[in-house]
Design an enzyme around this catalytic site. Structure first.
Site, mmCIF file in Angstrom:
data_model
loop_
_atom_site.group_PDB
_atom_site.id
_atom_site.type_symbol
_atom_site.label_atom_id
_atom_site.label_comp_id
_atom_site.label_asym_id
_atom_site.label_seq_id
_atom_site.Cartn_x
_atom_site.Cartn_y
_atom_site.Cartn_z
ATOM 1 C CB ALA A 1 -6.055 7.662 4.365
ATOM 2 C CG PHE A 2 -7.157 2.630 2.147
ATOM 3 C CD1 PHE A 2 -6.309 1.769 1.454
ATOM 4 C CD2 PHE A 2 -7.784 3.645 1.441
ATOM 5 C CE1 PHE A 2 -6.096 1.929 0.093
ATOM 6 C CE2 PHE A 2 -7.584 3.810 0.087
ATOM 7 C CZ PHE A 2 -6.735 2.942 -0.593
ATOM 8 C CE LYS A 3 -3.904 5.981 -1.679
ATOM 9 N NZ LYS A 3 -5.262 6.536 -1.489
ATOM 10 C CG ASP A 4 -1.796 5.466 7.641
ATOM 11 O OD1 ASP A 4 -0.845 6.068 7.127
ATOM 12 O OD2 ASP A 4 -2.683 6.042 8.303
ATOM 13 C CB ALA B 1 2.456 3.523 3.426
#
Ligand SMILES: *Cc1c(COP(=O)(O)O)cnc(C)c1O
Length: 433
Positions: free
Chosen positions: A105-108, A111
């Protein structure tokens, strides 16, 4: 880099301070005092730049007073070990795939950048940092992965027992090493309460150096702007209007795009694409902002009733509804339409789009009236469809291929510690670390 709090523009801190603190002491969100412009040649030559080169240029424009070039370069190559390809659907819109990171997911992007930057800032300190994260699913796995094996940092994830999907639980509980998962007998709210209580426990804070990896941390926002530039870089004919559709919940992703535009990236319109949790589209339409309890949908990462980055969007546009509307077009869609869109994209373009991306597709189709060829388009595909395998297989009536990095963790054994939702138990656990 200097940042101010959206609750008080006299409250100014450094980037390092903002990343360590997360949220301002007055409860506001940090925003850059000045949005820098990269060198003038940057946009002329951008087609020749790789994702990592773009990341370096932008970071240098923001952070050159706090991190020297060499260290920034290292940080970039350590963080972005995966790409954000722009996939061109023949006769349809372009899809900006943001799911090639470790948790799909783009949150990688955010994060991992935050983890490596924090580790860089504390590398000469000898007291270990303990990060507490409460998660209802996806954020926790991106954060855990981002901090996996990062020196000097230990991560404790709290998740509600039996209230996350099997895939999500495996992603949280199979890492090991410096990542520990606590399965809390309670709800997500209980997990959040335990974390908050730990932060106000002064004797605990004498023993452990605690920090959070909250989604509103500016260090998670900034790297999310890079893929807007890289999408633009990959466009062949840059003269057509550039329209970007952003499936949104807390609006961090869209805010990052707006920051990119302020540095000079020529985006003509951003689309705030939401499910029935349409607080922002409604604001765009009426000028009044009415946060409310969120409704559950199949694009569940966007089930947000009071988007935390709304304050940042208002700050970027001096609280002017008319200016916000010049930059953002809003559209919201039901689960029924989202399901139909998943099928349509499969049939028309032979592409499998996840429920969040499908909302983005519907919104850009509405804005362009289906005349995709008149525009340069990008729909942000925020997660890999295999993360939502139940919905996807049900809608498409076919088996999905699970990417290797996900399949791998599904085969590993779950390791978690089960605790009640009582603070005393959580506290004893932390004391025994
Ligand atoms: C978090 C998330 C979103 C929403 O992003 P915001 O920055 O909160 O608007 C959309 N899609 C997926 C898959 C997500 O995980």
């Amino acid at each position: 880099m200097k940042l101010y709090s959206t609750n008080n523009n006299q409250n100014i801190v450094s980037f390092r301070h903002a990343i360590e603190q997360g949220i301002a002491e007055d409860g506001g969100l940090f925003m850059p005092v000045e949005i820098p412009k990269p060198e003038s040649t940057f946009f002329q030559e951008i087609s020749h730049y790789s994702f990592n080169e773009i990341a370096f240029y932008i970071l240098r424009a923001f952070l050159n007073d706090e991190i020297p070039d060499n260290d920034l370069e290292n940080l970039v190559s350590k963080t972005f070990t995966f790409n954000a390809p722009l996939v061109k659907l023949a006769g349809g819109p372009n899809i900006l795939e943001l799911f090639h990171g470790p948790t799909l997911a783009f949150k990688d992007f955010g994060a991992r950048f935050m983890a490596n930057t924090l580790s860089y800032f504390i590398k000469n300190e000898n007291k270990e940092l303990t990060i507490l994260v409460a998660t209802s699913g996806d954020t926790g796995s991106a954060v855990a992965n981002g901090f996996y094996n990062v020196d000097g940092i230990k991560v404790i994830i709290l998740y509600p027992s039996k209230k996350v999907s099997n895939i999500q639980e495996k992603q949280l509980t199979t890492l090991g090493n410096n990542i520990s998962a606590l399965e809390i007998e309670g709800t997500f709210d209980d997990c959040q309460r335990l974390v908050r209580q730990a932060f106000t426990d002064s004797s605990l804070k004498e023993k452990l150096r605690l920090s959070s990896a909250n989604s509103i941390n500016f260090a998670r926002l900034l790297p999310q702007s890079f893929y807007y530039y890289s999408a633009y870089a990959r466009l062949e004919d840059k003269t057509k209007p550039f329209i970007v559709s952003v499936p949104s919940g807390n609006f961090g992703n869209l805010t990052a795009g707006l920051i990119a535009k302020k540095t000079g990236l020529p985006v003509d319109m951003f689309i705030a694409a939401t499910n029935v949790n349409d607080i922002v589209p409604e604001y765009l339409e009426t000028g009044s902002y009415n946060p409310r309890t969120s409704v559950q949908t199949i694009s569940n990462a966007m089930d947000v009733g009071n988007p935390s980055n709304f304050a940042r969007i208002m700050a970027l546009f001096s609280n002017r509804h008319d200016i916000v509307r010049e930059n953002i077009y809003g559209a919201s869609f039901s689960d029924e339409l989202t399901r139909e869109a998943i099928k349509e994209v499969r049939e028309k373009y032979n592409y499998i789009i996840d429920p969040h991306g499908a909302v983005g597709y519907l919104a850009i189709k509405k804005f362009t009236d289906g005349n995709f060829e008149k525009f340069n388009t990008a729909v942000l595909e925020t997660a890999h469809p295999a993360k939502f395998i139940d919905v996807m297989e049900d809608v498409l009536n076919e088996k999905l291929i699970i990417p290797e990095r996900l399949a791998e963790c599904l085969n590993k054994e779950k390791h978690s510690v089960r605790l009640s939702s009582k603070y005393d138990e959580f506290r004893s656990y932390l004391y025994a670390l």
